[in-house]
Write a protein that holds these residues in place. Structure first.
Motif, short mmCIF file in Angstrom:
data_model
loop_
_atom_site.label_atom_id
_atom_site.label_comp_id
_atom_site.label_asym_id
_atom_site.label_seq_id
_atom_site.Cartn_x
_atom_site.Cartn_y
_atom_site.Cartn_z
N ILE A 15 0.85 -1.18 0.00
CA ILE A 15 0.00 0.00 0.00
C ILE A 15 0.89 1.23 0.00
CG2 ILE A 15 -1.76 1.29 1.24
CD1 ILE A 15 -2.67 -1.37 2.44
N ASN A 16 0.78 2.02 -1.05
CA ASN A 16 1.49 3.29 -1.12
C ASN A 16 0.50 4.36 -0.72
OD1 ASN A 16 3.81 2.09 -2.19
ND2 ASN A 16 2.91 2.09 -4.23
N ILE A 17 0.79 5.06 0.34
CA ILE A 17 -0.14 6.08 0.83
C ILE A 17 0.37 7.45 0.42
CG2 ILE A 17 -1.22 7.13 2.85
CD1 ILE A 17 -1.04 4.41 4.21
N ASN A 18 -0.44 8.13 -0.36
CA ASN A 18 -0.16 9.50 -0.74
C ASN A 18 -0.75 10.37 0.36
OD1 ASN A 18 -0.25 12.08 -1.75
ND2 ASN A 18 -0.77 11.44 -3.83
N THR A 19 0.09 11.08 1.07
CA THR A 19 -0.38 11.80 2.25
C THR A 19 -1.17 13.05 1.92
OG1 THR A 19 1.76 12.90 2.42
CG2 THR A 19 1.42 10.93 3.77
N SER A 20 -1.26 13.40 0.65
CA SER A 20 -2.08 14.56 0.33
C SER A 20 -3.54 14.20 0.58
CB SER A 20 -1.88 14.98 -1.12
OG SER A 20 -2.29 13.96 -1.99
N ILE A 21 -4.26 15.14 1.09
CA ILE A 21 -5.66 14.92 1.43
C ILE A 21 -6.53 15.47 0.29
CG2 ILE A 21 -7.48 15.41 3.11
CD1 ILE A 21 -5.17 13.65 4.17
N ILE A 22 -7.42 14.62 -0.19
CA ILE A 22 -8.35 15.02 -1.24
C ILE A 22 -9.75 15.01 -0.66
CG2 ILE A 22 -9.27 14.45 -3.51
CD1 ILE A 22 -6.59 13.05 -4.08
N TYR A 23 -10.36 16.17 -0.57
CA TYR A 23 -11.71 16.31 -0.01
C TYR A 23 -11.82 15.62 1.35
CZ TYR A 23 -12.70 17.77 -4.75
OH TYR A 23 -12.67 18.41 -5.96
N GLY A 24 -10.77 15.74 2.15
CA GLY A 24 -10.81 15.18 3.49
C GLY A 24 -10.52 13.69 3.57
N LEU A 25 -10.27 13.02 2.43
CA LEU A 25 -9.96 11.58 2.43
C LEU A 25 -8.53 11.36 1.96
CD1 LEU A 25 -13.20 10.29 0.70
CD2 LEU A 25 -12.68 10.24 3.14
N MET A 26 -7.88 10.35 2.54
CA MET A 26 -6.54 10.02 2.12
C MET A 26 -6.61 9.30 0.78
SD MET A 26 -3.51 8.44 4.50
CE MET A 26 -4.67 8.00 5.72
N ASN A 27 -5.72 9.62 -0.12
CA ASN A 27 -5.65 8.99 -1.43
C ASN A 27 -4.74 7.76 -1.32
OD1 ASN A 27 -5.65 8.41 -4.13
ND2 ASN A 27 -4.32 10.11 -4.71
N ILE A 28 -5.31 6.57 -1.32
CA ILE A 28 -4.54 5.33 -1.16
C ILE A 28 -4.53 4.57 -2.47
CG2 ILE A 28 -4.39 3.11 0.05
CD1 ILE A 28 -5.79 4.46 2.41
N LYS A 29 -3.34 4.16 -2.89
CA LYS A 29 -3.17 3.39 -4.12
C LYS A 29 -2.66 1.99 -3.74
CE LYS A 29 -3.83 6.91 -6.92
NZ LYS A 29 -4.98 7.03 -7.75
N TYR A 30 -3.29 0.97 -4.27
CA TYR A 30 -2.89 -0.41 -4.00
C TYR A 30 -2.05 -0.93 -5.17
CZ TYR A 30 -6.46 -0.12 -0.45
OH TYR A 30 -7.21 0.27 0.62
N PHE A 31 -0.82 -1.36 -4.89
CA PHE A 31 0.10 -1.89 -5.90
C PHE A 31 0.44 -3.32 -5.48
CE2 PHE A 31 2.93 -1.07 -9.40
CZ PHE A 31 3.97 -1.96 -9.22
N ASP A 32 -0.10 -4.29 -6.20
CA ASP A 32 0.08 -5.70 -5.82
C ASP A 32 1.32 -6.27 -6.49
OD1 ASP A 32 -1.81 -8.16 -4.71
OD2 ASP A 32 -0.36 -8.74 -6.24
N VAL A 33 2.18 -6.93 -5.71
CA VAL A 33 3.41 -7.52 -6.23
C VAL A 33 3.43 -9.05 -6.07
CG1 VAL A 33 4.75 -5.41 -5.92
CG2 VAL A 33 4.66 -7.09 -4.08
N THR A 34 2.29 -9.64 -5.83
CA THR A 34 2.19 -11.08 -5.59
C THR A 34 2.81 -11.90 -6.71
OG1 THR A 34 0.15 -10.75 -4.35
CG2 THR A 34 0.59 -12.98 -5.15
N LEU A 35 2.49 -11.57 -7.95
CA LEU A 35 2.94 -12.38 -9.09
C LEU A 35 4.44 -12.28 -9.35
CD1 LEU A 35 -0.09 -11.66 -11.36
CD2 LEU A 35 0.61 -13.92 -10.55
N ARG A 36 5.08 -11.25 -8.82
CA ARG A 36 6.53 -11.15 -8.98
C ARG A 36 7.22 -11.43 -7.65
NH1 ARG A 36 10.60 -8.74 -6.96
NH2 ARG A 36 9.40 -6.87 -6.59
N ASP A 37 7.06 -10.57 -6.70
CA ASP A 37 7.75 -10.72 -5.42
C ASP A 37 7.25 -11.93 -4.64
OD1 ASP A 37 9.71 -9.74 -3.60
OD2 ASP A 37 8.11 -8.93 -2.34
N GLY A 38 5.96 -12.18 -4.69
CA GLY A 38 5.38 -13.29 -3.94
C GLY A 38 5.79 -14.65 -4.48
N LEU A 39 6.00 -14.74 -5.79
CA LEU A 39 6.34 -16.04 -6.40
C LEU A 39 7.83 -16.27 -6.60
CD1 LEU A 39 3.65 -16.44 -9.22
CD2 LEU A 39 3.65 -17.44 -6.94
#
Length: 135
Positions: A15-39
């Motif tokens: 989970i990469n958390i962008n600390t900038s606040i957009i309309y009072g909500l945190m902008n969270i981006k999910y980056f999944d690495v299961t297929l590379r790092d997990g395997l």
């Protein structure tokens, strides 16, 4: 497949958390690495069909913004990643979203990514010159 996921703890969402606040909500981006790092550290290689099934599960259950599909490396070094380009092609043909990425560890891999029209890449970085020279 669920047993396989639990057995290897493969659903690893960074989970990469962008600390900038957009309309009072945190902008969270999910980056999944299961297929590379997990395997990549698992000794037995998953088949292409198992990887497709895992990808489909990740997209349908976790719904990440981005997924790192694999890495362009020599199959001698990392056999688990030998079908990464094939899996990337499958992913972009099947899904409009999320964004799909490939890990590019060196200049040769960048050339291969360019030939295969890989649009999104992840790069290996380190503060250690010795580690970078290994790549």
């Amino acid at each position: 497949m669920a047993r396989l996921l639990r057995q290897h703890n493969l659903i690893n969402i960074n989970i990469n958390i962008n600390t900038s606040i957009i309309y009072g909500l945190m902008n969270i981006k999910y980056f999944d690495v299961t297929l590379r790092d997990g395997l990549q550290s698992i000794s037995n290689c998953y088949s292409f069909e198992e990887k497709k099934s895992l990808l489909n599960t990740i997209v349908s259950k976790a719904n990440p913004d981005s997924i790192e599909i694999g890495s362009i490396v020599s199959p001698k070094i990392l056999p688990q990643m030998s079908d990464s380009l094939k899996l990337y092609k499958y992913a972009i043909e099947k899904y409009n979203c999320p964004k799909f990425y490939m890990l590019i560890p060196n200049e040769n891999a960048m050339k291969i990514a360019d030939i295969h029209k890989i649009n999104n890449i992840s790069l290996v970085t380190s503060i250690s010159d010795a580690f970078q020279k290994k790549m």
